[in-house]
Structures are given as C-alpha cells and as structure tokens.
Design a protein around this motif. Structure first.
Motif, PDB file in Angstrom:
ATOM      1  N   MET A 135      23.503  -4.207  20.327  1.00 22.70           N
ATOM      2  CA  MET A 135      22.957  -4.580  19.353  1.00 22.70           C
ATOM      3  C   MET A 135      23.984  -4.251  18.187  1.00 22.70           C
ATOM      4  O   MET A 135      23.169  -5.519  17.372  1.00 22.70           O
ATOM      5  CB  MET A 135      22.001  -2.357  18.986  1.00 22.70           C
ATOM      6  CG  MET A 135      21.069  -2.527  20.397  1.00 22.70           C
ATOM      7  SD  MET A 135      20.139  -0.585  19.269  1.00 22.70           S
ATOM      8  CE  MET A 135      19.490  -1.687  17.883  1.00 22.70           C
ATOM      9  N   ALA A 136      24.932  -4.564  18.346  1.00 23.91           N
ATOM     10  CA  ALA A 136      25.942  -5.154  17.316  1.00 23.91           C
ATOM     11  C   ALA A 136      26.065  -6.189  16.683  1.00 23.91           C
ATOM     12  O   ALA A 136      26.352  -6.726  15.088  1.00 23.91           O
ATOM     13  CB  ALA A 136      26.861  -3.920  16.578  1.00 23.91           C
ATOM     14  N   VAL A 137      26.686  -6.901  17.837  1.00 26.28           N
ATOM     15  CA  VAL A 137      26.760  -8.600  17.569  1.00 26.28           C
ATOM     16  C   VAL A 137      25.496  -9.237  17.123  1.00 26.28           C
ATOM     17  O   VAL A 137      25.631  -9.303  16.239  1.00 26.28           O
ATOM     18  CB  VAL A 137      27.608  -8.541  19.163  1.00 26.28           C
ATOM     19  CG1 VAL A 137      27.631 -10.268  18.469  1.00 26.28           C
ATOM     20  CG2 VAL A 137      28.641  -8.143  19.671  1.00 26.28           C
ATOM     21  N   LEU A 157      19.974   3.742  27.517  1.00 27.43           N
ATOM     22  CA  LEU A 157      19.299   3.851  26.599  1.00 27.43           C
ATOM     23  C   LEU A 157      20.205   4.348  25.438  1.00 27.43           C
ATOM     24  O   LEU A 157      19.720   4.307  24.129  1.00 27.43           O
ATOM     25  CB  LEU A 157      18.562   4.966  27.950  1.00 27.43           C
ATOM     26  CG  LEU A 157      17.098   4.627  28.412  1.00 27.43           C
ATOM     27  CD1 LEU A 157      17.458   5.435  29.199  1.00 27.43           C
ATOM     28  CD2 LEU A 157      16.483   4.181  27.244  1.00 27.43           C
ATOM     29  N   THR A 158      20.984   5.922  25.630  1.00 28.63           N
ATOM     30  CA  THR A 158      22.074   6.380  24.691  1.00 28.63           C
ATOM     31  C   THR A 158      22.697   4.854  23.820  1.00 28.63           C
ATOM     32  O   THR A 158      23.089   4.911  22.724  1.00 28.63           O
ATOM     33  CB  THR A 158      22.899   7.370  25.190  1.00 28.63           C
ATOM     34  OG1 THR A 158      23.639   6.596  25.764  1.00 28.63           O
ATOM     35  CG2 THR A 158      22.332   8.437  26.350  1.00 28.63           C
ATOM     36  N   ALA A 160      21.737   3.977  15.219  1.00 33.10           N
ATOM     37  CA  ALA A 160      22.147   4.544  13.982  1.00 33.10           C
ATOM     38  C   ALA A 160      23.441   4.513  13.446  1.00 33.10           C
ATOM     39  O   ALA A 160      23.171   4.574  12.175  1.00 33.10           O
ATOM     40  CB  ALA A 160      22.212   6.282  14.711  1.00 33.10           C
ATOM     41  N   LEU A 161      24.185   3.640  14.124  1.00 36.48           N
ATOM     42  CA  LEU A 161      25.576   4.145  13.631  1.00 36.48           C
ATOM     43  C   LEU A 161      25.595   2.620  12.875  1.00 36.48           C
ATOM     44  O   LEU A 161      25.991   2.867  12.383  1.00 36.48           O
ATOM     45  CB  LEU A 161      26.393   3.137  14.894  1.00 36.48           C
ATOM     46  CG  LEU A 161      26.710   4.860  15.924  1.00 36.48           C
ATOM     47  CD1 LEU A 161      27.440   4.356  17.084  1.00 36.48           C
ATOM     48  CD2 LEU A 161      27.864   6.278  15.107  1.00 36.48           C
ATOM     49  N   ILE A 162      24.637   1.702  13.768  1.00 40.30           N
ATOM     50  CA  ILE A 162      24.550   0.399  12.324  1.00 40.30           C
ATOM     51  C   ILE A 162      24.028   1.298  10.951  1.00 40.30           C
ATOM     52  O   ILE A 162      24.847   0.366  10.295  1.00 40.30           O
ATOM     53  CB  ILE A 162      23.293  -0.353  12.676  1.00 40.30           C
ATOM     54  CG1 ILE A 162      24.557  -1.576  13.882  1.00 40.30           C
ATOM     55  CG2 ILE A 162      23.369  -1.579  11.776  1.00 40.30           C
ATOM     56  CD1 ILE A 162      23.301  -2.013  15.015  1.00 40.30           C
ATOM     57  N   ALA A 163      23.045   2.048  11.008  1.00 37.27           N
ATOM     58  CA  ALA A 163      22.643   2.129   9.710  1.00 37.27           C
ATOM     59  C   ALA A 163      24.087   2.904   8.640  1.00 37.27           C
ATOM     60  O   ALA A 163      23.599   3.389   7.587  1.00 37.27           O
ATOM     61  CB  ALA A 163      21.106   3.220  10.099  1.00 37.27           C
ATOM     62  N   VAL A 164      24.321   3.556   9.655  1.00 40.25           N
ATOM     63  CA  VAL A 164      25.289   4.763   8.627  1.00 40.25           C
ATOM     64  C   VAL A 164      26.834   3.628   8.650  1.00 40.25           C
ATOM     65  O   VAL A 164      27.275   4.429   7.356  1.00 40.25           O
ATOM     66  CB  VAL A 164      25.395   5.988   9.444  1.00 40.25           C
ATOM     67  CG1 VAL A 164      26.723   6.602   8.431  1.00 40.25           C
ATOM     68  CG2 VAL A 164      24.617   7.215  10.010  1.00 40.25           C
ATOM     69  N   ALA A 171      27.940  -2.883  10.898  1.00 38.63           N
ATOM     70  CA  ALA A 171      27.915  -3.621  12.166  1.00 38.63           C
ATOM     71  C   ALA A 171      28.887  -3.871  12.327  1.00 38.63           C
ATOM     72  O   ALA A 171      29.750  -3.534  13.344  1.00 38.63           O
ATOM     73  CB  ALA A 171      26.685  -4.878  12.428  1.00 38.63           C
ATOM     74  N   GLU A 172      29.802  -4.224  11.320  1.00 33.36           N
ATOM     75  CA  GLU A 172      31.479  -4.847  11.880  1.00 33.36           C
ATOM     76  C   GLU A 172      32.257  -3.379  12.395  1.00 33.36           C
ATOM     77  O   GLU A 172      32.551  -3.523  12.991  1.00 33.36           O
ATOM     78  CB  GLU A 172      32.000  -4.857  10.400  1.00 33.36           C
ATOM     79  CG  GLU A 172      32.019  -6.079   9.366  1.00 33.36           C
ATOM     80  CD  GLU A 172      30.234  -6.330   8.650  1.00 33.36           C
ATOM     81  OE1 GLU A 172      29.978  -4.225   8.682  1.00 33.36           O
ATOM     82  OE2 GLU A 172      30.578  -7.028   7.967  1.00 33.36           O
ATOM     83  N   ASN A 173      31.672  -2.244  11.526  1.00 32.81           N
ATOM     84  CA  ASN A 173      32.761  -0.552  11.794  1.00 32.81           C
ATOM     85  C   ASN A 173      31.952  -0.266  13.206  1.00 32.81           C
ATOM     86  O   ASN A 173      32.787   0.135  14.205  1.00 32.81           O
ATOM     87  CB  ASN A 173      32.618   0.281  11.013  1.00 32.81           C
ATOM     88  CG  ASN A 173      33.124  -0.248   9.645  1.00 32.81           C
ATOM     89  OD1 ASN A 173      34.410  -0.228   9.146  1.00 32.81           O
ATOM     90  ND2 ASN A 173      32.683   0.310   8.472  1.00 32.81           N
ATOM     91  N   VAL A 174      30.085  -0.553  13.874  1.00 29.59           N
ATOM     92  CA  VAL A 174      29.725  -0.002  15.132  1.00 29.59           C
ATOM     93  C   VAL A 174      31.108  -1.253  16.473  1.00 29.59           C
ATOM     94  O   VAL A 174      31.454  -1.058  17.219  1.00 29.59           O
ATOM     95  CB  VAL A 174      28.679  -0.375  15.269  1.00 29.59           C
ATOM     96  CG1 VAL A 174      28.270  -0.339  16.208  1.00 29.59           C
ATOM     97  CG2 VAL A 174      28.437   0.895  14.476  1.00 29.59           C
TER      98      VAL A 174
END
Length: 402
Positions: free
Chosen positions: A1-3, A125-126, A133-137, A140-143
C-alpha cells in the motif's frame, strides 16, 4: 500500500502509479522465467536471504533518497524493478523447501501447505489494515522504512531457521557452470511441466483465471462499487470478507483436508469461486448478496492453493523443484498485467453488466477443465493414501510424478 500511495502523494499522477506497478511486476515474470537453475547453483537458503536483503535495501532507498532531495521518477522505477527482480527467486527458494521441512516436522504435506498459504493470506490481511493505519499516522515515506525493516528481520530469521539443512545448500554439479549447462537446466523445468499433463493443466488454468481475477479486482469490482454500491467503504468490506474467509478456508483445509479426495474438493471449490460473483454483481445493486457470495467464494478459494501446492510438491522430484516452480510461477504470471486492461476495455465498450457476464462466462469455461479432462483426476494419485492420511508425515513426496 505504501508505494502506490507514495507515488500518488509525490507525483499526483495515476499514470505514473501504474508505470511503477508495471516496473515492479515485469521483473517478477522475467526472474521466474530464468531463475530456477540460479537458485540451485547458489543455494535456496542464500537466495532467500539475499532476496530479502536486496528488497529491503531497495525499499529503504526510496524514502532516504526522497528525504535527501535526490529521488527522481526513473530512480523510483528502477528501485521497484529491483524489488520485483529479487522477489520471485526468494519466494521460490522458500517454497521448494516446504516438503522437506514438513517431513522433518512429521507433518502431513497437506497441513503444511495449508498453514503456509494461511500465513501468506494472514500477512496480506494484516499488512493491508496496518499499512493503511500507519500511512495515516506516520506518512508513506516512514512506512516504507518500516517495510524495509521487516525485510531486515525476515532475512536472519530464515537463515537461522534452515541452517544446516542440506536441501537449502547449493547443489553440487559434476559439470562446471556454463551457458550451455544453464540453458539445459532451465529447459529441464519447462520440459517437465510440458510432459506432465496435470501440471500443464494447472498452469494453463491458473494463467487464465489469474488474469480474469486481476480484471475483477482492479476494474470490475471497483467500478461496480462506485456505480452501484456505496463506493470505497463497500469495496473495502467486500475485499475484507473475501480475505478473511479465504484465510479460514486455507487453515481449515490444512487441518482436515487430508481426509478428503483432492480432485472433487478442488473442482467444486473452483466452480463455486468462479462464475457466481460475476452473475450476482451483474444483476444486483445491493451490498448484502455480493458480500455473502464473496464470503462463500473466499472459503472455496482458500482450499485451492494448498491443494495445488501439495500436488506440485508430490509430483516434482526434489532435484527439479526450483526449476519447475520457477517455470510454473512464470507461466501463471504472464497474462496477469493484461487482465485489468482487458476488463477496462470491455467495460468501456459494452458496459459493466455485459462485461461482468462475459468475464464470468470465460471463468466458467476455465473452471470446467477439471470436470472435462481426465488428467485432473490424477490429483488423487500423486501421493499414497497412507502419506495423505491425517497425522502421517509425507515420505518421499519429491520422488512421485504423474
């Protein structure tokens, strides 16, 4: 998802996001086409560890270069191509060791294959939920840095877990490495698939259905969710229902699948997982019927990968597994990128309902193959009934062939 999110965030271009996806996928196919003999020469353990390390470095380089103000679009494409190039050999190297590890653990191969597929589905799934959730917090770069760290953890875990395993080491050959020997060893994998009707049928059927599934997941279902349902929320819920039930199906089959004949289970599961969702989506504009049918299809699809993996492992001799699994991986990936393009063209040309029925009809024809062709019944003959019995370890699973 992050890329994909990183590309959209940094460029604002959906077309560039698609280009990055293509640059990631194409090397996967190329590496699978030619990587089998390399895995055997270098060693499965080394290839898996090198794959994780290379992917981790490439993923970490993206945000680090972005933070430094050096990242250009062609660099991003090259780094993602690097991840694709190394991913397929690493996955193949790990997969071919599953029968050996199952035998050493005293575990039926059916159960091991179910757990292995269940772990992959659980990770997907996870990973999707946690990634969003991590992208929102974090952004994307840090994820992406978190993603790179997971590769750094995976590499030593595998290196430690299979240390001293003879099947994980480089295969010693009487002949020195040369281009002629490499071509011959590469051809051995494809010849074995071509000469084994059951494996060839699995490859052709999976090639067709994976392309159709790509069209469903990337075009048909999203368009249906946008035009007929409540948009992205319903789309996410439908995919979650399918994914959770597919995970449950894989785990249940791993636990009890050894008690049942494979051919009938495989055939019924594929028929359930094929046409119904396309018909329901074509004739309904409500969420509940499609959610139910996708949940049922998830359960059905959950049993398919463990059955195909078990049949392949029992059919292919151990010394050919790397080459044959590379060949089968390449064959089923060839048309996957075209599935979305074809589905999009159909929707624009004939409309969504007709496109759904047309793709579903082709899917039905593909899933009828195990019913029509006798070679598929050999699924029940790739291992002895005693070896497949619940609680009995697989013995000599690599020496069987159809």
């Amino acid at each position: 998802m992050a890329v994909p999110w990183f590309v959209l965030q940094s460029t604002g271009s959906a077309a560039k996001t698609g280009i990055v996806g293509f640059c990631t996928l194409l090397p996967v196919v190329l590496a699978a086409l030619a990587g089998g003999p390399v895995i055997d020469r270098i060693g499965r353990r080394r290839v898996s560890v090198a794959s994780d390390l290379a992917c981790g470095i490439a993923v970490a380089a993206i945000p680090l270069m972005q933070f430094a103000g050096l990242l250009q679009f062609w660099m991003l494409c090259a780094l993602m191509a690097m991840t694709g190039l190394f991913r397929a050999p690493g996955e193949t190297a790990r997969g071919v060791l599953l029968p050996t590890l199952a035998e050493r653990a005293g575990m039926p191969l059916t159960r091991a294959a179910g757990l292995y597929d269940g772990a992959a589905r659980c990770a997907a799934l996870t990973g999707s939920a946690l990634g969003g959730a991590l992208i929102a917090v974090l952004g994307a770069e840090n994820v992406l840095l978190v993603d790179a760290a997971t590769f750094a953890v995976a590499a030593p875990l595998f290196a430690f877990g299979v240390r001293g395993l003879p099947e994980g080491q480089a295969q010693r050959r009487a002949e020195p490495t040369s281009l002629r020997v490499y071509r011959r060893e590469l051809a051995d994998g494809y010849r074995f698939v071509a000469a084994t009707p059951l494996l060839l049928g699995l490859c052709v059927m999976t090639l067709v259905t994976r392309g159709l599934d790509q069209g469903w997941s990337t075009v048909l279902l999203p368009v249906h969710a946008r035009e007929q349902l409540s948009g992205s929320i319903d789309l996410g819920l439908l995919n979650a229902a399918f994914g959770i039930c597919a995970l449950a199906g894989a785990l249940v089959y791993g636990a009890v699948g050894g008690r049942f004949r494979r051919w009938p289970v495989f055939t019924i599961a594929f028929l359930i997982g094929g046409l119904p969702r396309f018909v329901v989506a074509a004739f309904t504009d409500t969420f509940a019927p499609l959610a139910v049918i996708m949940a049922v299809e998830g359960l059905a699809f959950g049993v398919l990968n463990p059955i195909m993996a078990t049949v392949t492992y029992e059919t292919v001799p151990e010394e050919l597994r790397s080459r044959v699994l590379s060949a089968t991986t390449a064959s089923v990936q060839l048309v996957t990128p075209l599935g979305g393009l074809a589905a999009g063209f159909l929707v624009d040309s004939v409309g969504l309902p007709r496109a759904l029925l047309a793709v579903g009809g082709v899917y039905l024809l593909a899933t009828l193959c195990p019913v029509i062709f006798p070679a598929w019944r050999q699924m029940d003959g790739t291992g002895s009934p005693h070896d497949r019995a619940e609680g009995s370890p697989q013995r000599g699973s690599g020496s069987k062939r159809v």
